[in-house]
Design a protein around this motif. Structure first.
Motif, short mmCIF file in Angstrom:
data_model
loop_
_atom_site.label_atom_id
_atom_site.label_comp_id
_atom_site.label_asym_id
_atom_site.label_seq_id
_atom_site.Cartn_x
_atom_site.Cartn_y
_atom_site.Cartn_z
N SER A 266 6.95 14.64 -1.69
CA SER A 266 6.16 13.40 -1.47
C SER A 266 5.74 12.34 -0.55
O SER A 266 5.16 11.56 -0.48
CB SER A 266 7.01 12.99 -2.68
N LEU A 267 7.21 12.27 0.37
CA LEU A 267 7.50 10.84 1.27
C LEU A 267 6.08 11.10 2.29
O LEU A 267 5.41 10.64 2.65
CB LEU A 267 7.97 10.70 1.73
N ASN B 59 2.62 8.68 3.13
CA ASN B 59 2.21 8.15 4.58
C ASN B 59 0.99 8.62 4.06
O ASN B 59 0.00 7.71 5.64
CB ASN B 59 3.14 9.55 5.67
N VAL B 60 -0.14 10.09 4.59
CA VAL B 60 -1.16 10.36 4.11
C VAL B 60 -2.07 9.15 3.80
O VAL B 60 -2.79 8.72 4.05
CB VAL B 60 -1.60 11.62 4.39
N VAL C 172 2.56 13.96 10.68
CA VAL C 172 1.79 14.29 9.76
C VAL C 172 1.56 12.54 9.88
O VAL C 172 -0.03 12.04 9.06
CB VAL C 172 2.95 13.74 7.88
N ASN C 173 2.45 11.29 9.63
CA ASN C 173 1.55 10.57 11.08
C ASN C 173 0.64 10.38 11.70
O ASN C 173 -0.64 9.19 11.29
CB ASN C 173 3.26 8.84 11.31
N ILE C 174 0.36 10.75 13.07
CA ILE C 174 -0.29 11.41 14.23
C ILE C 174 -1.54 11.48 13.14
O ILE C 174 -2.88 11.18 13.53
CB ILE C 174 0.18 11.60 14.42
N LEU D 36 1.06 -1.11 0.48
CA LEU D 36 -0.04 0.58 0.15
C LEU D 36 0.84 1.36 0.06
O LEU D 36 0.78 2.44 -0.59
CB LEU D 36 -1.20 -0.14 1.28
N VAL D 37 1.97 1.14 0.45
CA VAL D 37 2.78 2.56 0.97
C VAL D 37 3.47 2.15 -0.89
O VAL D 37 3.70 3.65 -1.46
CB VAL D 37 4.27 1.84 1.16
#
Length: 431
Positions: A97-98, A102-103, A144-146, A83-84
């Motif tokens: 972009s990374l 993540n989003v 961003v991850n949180i 999926l990543v």
């Protein structure tokens, strides 16, 4: 009597929380103490015990442990990496972009796993080292991850929406699932917009796009994982099976897919079941406790009293919605989503329906507002997991998280005041 019972119930509840009691214990004890104040001892105890048992005596409730099991199998079965790569293909030319990967990865994996914690853990472990190697600040990566991890609680399948369906008197699970797509996607887009401007400011790099051959392989590899969403949600919406049967299909599909990917090993099975039992036990215990809490409130007439109090403050629909949003955002910061949905839905739903709000629309407002608490202290599970996998301190991330918090609040207001954001898809599919 209503006022006295309300004071006893909520005072006892908050005092127990202040003294460090687990939230489920605080809910049960405050409910029993309130009953004892107005009913004979034997009636209060017997009624409390019966309500806690019947609170989880529901066929739809079986969907929760099955979806939990499916998500854990997916998390251990090599799904996240595929999926990543697919997410990176979609957003590879955007600045930072990374971070956008993540989003999108959280939105896709969250929709499959149905858990903000699983998403934050899986995506954080994969994306943080990649972003650090490219010069991204760890606080930026963690934020961003949180901020994007809770999208998995809005985009179906979601156990939170199933819980709301039960406590709201049987609102269609299929309708709630379809209603979650647009708000969940808007949450993710809001996070990406903030991440974009931060990336431009920091001059973070843009990823190189793969060759056409590699791109086709990435898409081909991701299709089996994405099909889970199509099969499960399509089956539920199409009336082929119920939410519980759909959850069972999800487990079977995730097992087969993980075996094909060779990510699921026999030795992992005991730990997978152990984790499923722990999470399910916690959720169901909270549900039994909250069922008792709801009974006490109903018996004392507290929802009606609170509704009248709200309406006495203002009869303006916008004002009432804003008050409810503020309360739910504050509640979400210190209370887990499941008990919050169970406790506050019976209080606020009559108010919302009194001025014609659709229960599906209100369900999206409740779940969206309470899910924001996942990214805020002191009990934000996505916050803790995201900081842990990124190896940063919570206080270091909070400042970076503030713009994301503001962006998500804007989306919440849009969802609250534009009903079609929630109702368009359910209406389109005749739900």
């Amino acid at each position: 009597m209503e006022v006295v019972a309300g004071i006893i119930l909520f005072t006892t509840f908050f005092l127990l929380l202040i003294f460090g009691a687990p939230i489920a214990i605080a809910i049960i004890l405050s409910s029993v103490i309130t009953f004892l104040a107005v009913l004979p001892f034997d009636v209060a105890i017997l009624t409390s015990a019966q309500r806690m048992v019947t609170g989880i005596d529901n066929f739809t409730m079986l969907a929760i442990p099955l979806f939990v099991l499916s998500g854990i199998i997916m998390n251990n079965g090599g799904i996240a990496f595929r999926l990543v790569n697919f997410a990176k293909l979609l957003v590879g030319k955007l600045p930072g972009s990374l971070a956008h990967t993540n989003v999108v990865g959280n939105m896709l994996f969250g929709a499959i796993a149905g858990s903000s914690v699983a998403s934050a853990a899986a995506m954080g472990r994969i994306m943080t080292p990649m972003q650090t190697a490219k010069g991204y600040k760890r606080t930026y990566s963690a934020a961003v991850n949180i901020a994007s991890a809770p999208t998995g609680l809005i985009i179906p399948p979601s156990s939170v929406l199933i819980v709301y369906s039960l406590v709201s008197g049987g609102t269609s699970v299929a309708a709630l699932f379809m209603a979650g797509y647009i708000p969940g996607i808007l949450w993710g887009i809001a996070v990406m917009i903030v991440a974009y401007f931060m990336a431009k400011k920091e001059n973070y790099p843009v990823s190189n796009l793969p060759s056409l051959r590699d791109a086709l392989y990435i898409v081909w590899s991701a299709i089996p994982s994405l099909l889970l969403i199509v099969i499960v949600i399509g089956g539920i919406v199409g009336g082929i099976f119920t939410a519980t049967e759909g959850a069972a299909v999800a487990v079977l599909y995730s097992v087969l897919l993980s075996m094909i990917y060779k990510g699921l090993k026999i030795k992992d099975i005991p730990s997978i079941f152990k984790e499923t039992i722990e999470i399910t036990g916690m959720i169901l215990f909270l549900i039994t406790a909250s069922a008792l809490f709801s009974l006490v409130m109903s018996y004392m007439g507290l929802p009606e009293a609170i509704s009248k109090s709200l309406l006495s403050i203002t009869d303006n629909q916008i004002g009432i919605i804003l008050i409810m949003l503020l309360i739910m955002i504050l509640v979400g910061t210190f209370m887990d989503i499941t008990p919050a949905v169970l406790i506050f839905t019976p209080i606020f739903l009559p108010v919302a329906t009194s001025f014609g709000m659709d229960p599906v629309h209100f369900g999206m407002i409740v779940c969206f507002a309470l899910c924001i608490g996942n990214m805020t202290p002191p009990v934000g599970s996505a916050l803790f997991v995201g900081c842990s996998v990124a190896n940063v301190k919570i206080e270091e991330v909070i400042k970076t998280l503030l713009p994301y918090f503001a962006a998500v609040i804007v989306v919440l207001i849009l969802v609250a005041f534009i009903p079609q954001l929630s109702l368009f898809l359910p209406n389109l599919f005749g739900l």
